[in-house]
Design a protein around this motif. Structure first.
Motif, PDB file in Angstrom:
ATOM      1  N   LEU A   1      15.619  33.791  37.324  1.00 56.23           N
ATOM      2  CA  LEU A   1      16.827  34.418  37.824  1.00 56.23           C
ATOM      3  C   LEU A   1      17.368  35.364  36.752  1.00 56.23           C
ATOM      4  CD1 LEU A   1      18.548  31.387  39.591  1.00 56.23           C
ATOM      5  CD2 LEU A   1      17.068  33.132  40.578  1.00 56.23           C
TER       6      LEU A   1
ATOM      7  N   VAL B   1      16.790  31.616  47.359  1.00 57.33           N
ATOM      8  CA  VAL B   1      17.769  32.115  46.396  1.00 57.33           C
ATOM      9  C   VAL B   1      19.062  32.540  47.091  1.00 57.33           C
ATOM     10  CG1 VAL B   1      18.247  33.973  44.751  1.00 57.33           C
ATOM     11  CG2 VAL B   1      16.032  32.805  44.718  1.00 57.33           C
TER      12      VAL B   1
ATOM     13  N   THR C   1      17.467  39.267  41.193  1.00 58.08           N
ATOM     14  CA  THR C   1      16.235  38.505  40.990  1.00 58.08           C
ATOM     15  C   THR C   1      15.009  39.351  41.293  1.00 58.08           C
ATOM     16  OG1 THR C   1      17.361  36.426  41.523  1.00 58.08           O
ATOM     17  CG2 THR C   1      14.963  36.441  41.676  1.00 58.08           C
TER      18      THR C   1
END
Length: 493
Positions: free
Chosen positions: A227, A254, A281
């Motif tokens: 991340l 995510v 990300t």
């Protein structure tokens, strides 16, 4: 004719209705119809030259202004049509013009109508004029309604200002960059499911001069990625594990994880946390900027397809409805929204990666078939479906620039696709250096070279994303696709 009366051959004036009331009302209606087409005709016939010339002059000004504006300022019209304030003004203007036009029609009939009409002829004339008024008013009312719907749709989907609410520099919409990168997401939200999983993730990198586009597709089951730096990286320093038990999390988790954990993206409002964290990300995975995102809810996408009357596409082989035991037969088909959804999502007898390819072909087909005529004739339904289906962070102020860019993309620009799927990469143990290098080469348009970095087995993550039928993956026997290929060449036609 100065006093509004007819003349006999011997120049003796008579009332227009004398001896022929039916002919009088017919002439009056004919003059009223002419005045509905060209203002002032009835007034000029009745000898009311000042009023007639004023009406004729106003009508001429309207026609000339409309023609000149359309011919010389077409680009500005598109820009204004994408601004809510101008749409509001235009809708009000249409209603005012409709009211004026109806008033002209009514007054024209009053001027041309004989005074001594029988009751039956008077009633018939009034009914006919009423119908004519409706015929004049309906197009303006429909246009005003459609304008209001367009304004409501724009304000519902697109916000004003950038992500921080600051004004957008429309003079340089791309901030000096030669490309704009938009993350295209397909979400699986549904009444019987909690949250959103982004099962389709594609970065569209568009050349702002030519419209040439590269689509970089990432699989939903990508693992072992980091991340972005900050609270999210602090929470998962060794890679994302959505369940917190040490098991690698998937890329499609995510979005929802960020929505449920606001501390990972501090200062970001609800429903924007997921997009912001996923943008950052994917930017880290590809080493490419992600300027904006567009999320299309899959069920809403089905509504859009139904709104345009279905999507025509060639299906190369039968596709099974995995839950309903029905089949989309091979061949040229016009798919309903529900069928298009299955075409794009089914993994029966195939896999995630084959599905990714079908999704891109489906988006291409919808974009090609959503022509202006279809959009106009089904505008209300399409607008309602779009409001339900789409969310984005593209500012309202950039819509004209994006509209111009989309025209380039649709009219002859090259669209290439590169999917980071097995056997090019392993989803369980991705070679991120390879992903970044190939992404950079694809965007730059340079030649891609075979990877010298070995990748682990493509089946490393099979336990997290099994083939739904247990059969072999169609992508396992194909050579790695290490450079972009034309979307037109890969989609069945």
């Amino acid at each position: 004719m100065a006093d509004g009366r007819a003349q006999r051959d011997d120049d003796t004036p008579v009332q227009a209705g004398d001896g022929a009331p039916a002919g009088g009302v017919q002439r009056a209606l004919g003059l009223t119809l002419a005045s509905a087409l060209v203002w002032g005709v009835a007034h000029l016939w009745a000898g009311r030259r000042v009023a007639g010339m004023i009406l004729l002059g106003l009508f001429g000004v309207l026609v000339i202004a409309g023609a000149v504006t359309t011919a010389l300022f077409r680009g500005d019209l598109v820009r204004l049509a994408l601004q809510p304030s101008w749409l509001s003004a235009f809708a009000v203007g249409l209603l005012v013009l409709a009211l004026v036009w109806v008033t002209v029609v009514i007054r024209s009939y009053q001027v041309a109508r004989p005074d001594d009409l029988p009751t039956g002829a008077r009633t018939a004339g009034a009914v006919t004029v009423t119908v004519l008024c409706f015929a004049v008013a309906v197009p303006f009312t429909w246009a005003a309604h459609s304008t209001y719907v367009a304004r409501d749709t724009l304000t519902s989907i697109f916000r004003s200002g950038d992500s921080n609410g600051r004004p957008v520099n429309t003079a340089d919409p791309w901030n000096g960059q030669s490309r704009v990168n938009v993350l295209l997401l397909g979400g699986d939200a549904a009444p019987n499911r909690v949250g959103v999983r982004t099962d389709s993730m594609t970065l569209a990198s568009v050349d702002t001069e030519t419209g040439d586009t590269v689509l970089l597709g990432l699989p939903r089951n990508l693992e072992n990625f980091h991340l972005p730096p900050g609270p999210a990286r602090d929470r998962f320093p060794y890679g994302f594990t959505g369940d917190g038990a040490g098991t690698p999390g998937l890329l499609n988790e995510v979005y929802q994880y960020a929505e449920e954990h606001p501390d990972l993206v501090p200062g970001v409002t609800k429903n924007q946390r997921g997009p912001e964290l996923l943008k950052a990300t994917i930017s880290g995975i590809l080493h490419q900027r992600v300027d904006y995102y567009v999320l299309v809810d899959m069920r809403g996408f089905a509504d859009i397809v139904d709104a345009i009357g279905g999507v025509k596409i060639r299906i190369p082989e039968d596709i099974l409805y995995s839950r309903e035991n029905r089949v989309l037969k091979a061949g040229y088909r016009t798919l309903s929204g529900k069928e298009a959804l299955w075409y794009g999502r089914s993994r029966t007898n195939s896999d995630d990666y084959t599905r990714m390819g079908r999704q891109k072909c489906l988006m291409r087909a919808v974009a090609q078939q959503a022509d202006p005529q279809t959009v106009l004739t089904k505008f209300d339904r399409l607008a309602a479906a779009t409001k339900r289906a789409i969310s984005t962070d593209i500012p309202q102020e950039l819509l004209p620039a994006f509209m111009s860019l989309s025209g380039k993309v649709k009219n002859g620009a090259k669209i290439d696709s590169l999917q980071f799927v097995p056997p090019l990469i392993s989803t369980g143990d991705p070679d991120f250096a390879l992903i970044r290098r190939l992404a950079a080469e694809a965007v730059a348009g340079g030649p891609a070279k075979p990877s010298t970095t070995p990748s682990s087995s493509p089946t490393a993550s099979a336990s997290r994303s099994p083939n739904t039928t247990g059969g072999p993956s169609s992508s396992a026997t194909k050579p790695p696709q290490s450079k972009p290929v034309s979307l037109a060449a890969t989609c069945p036609s």
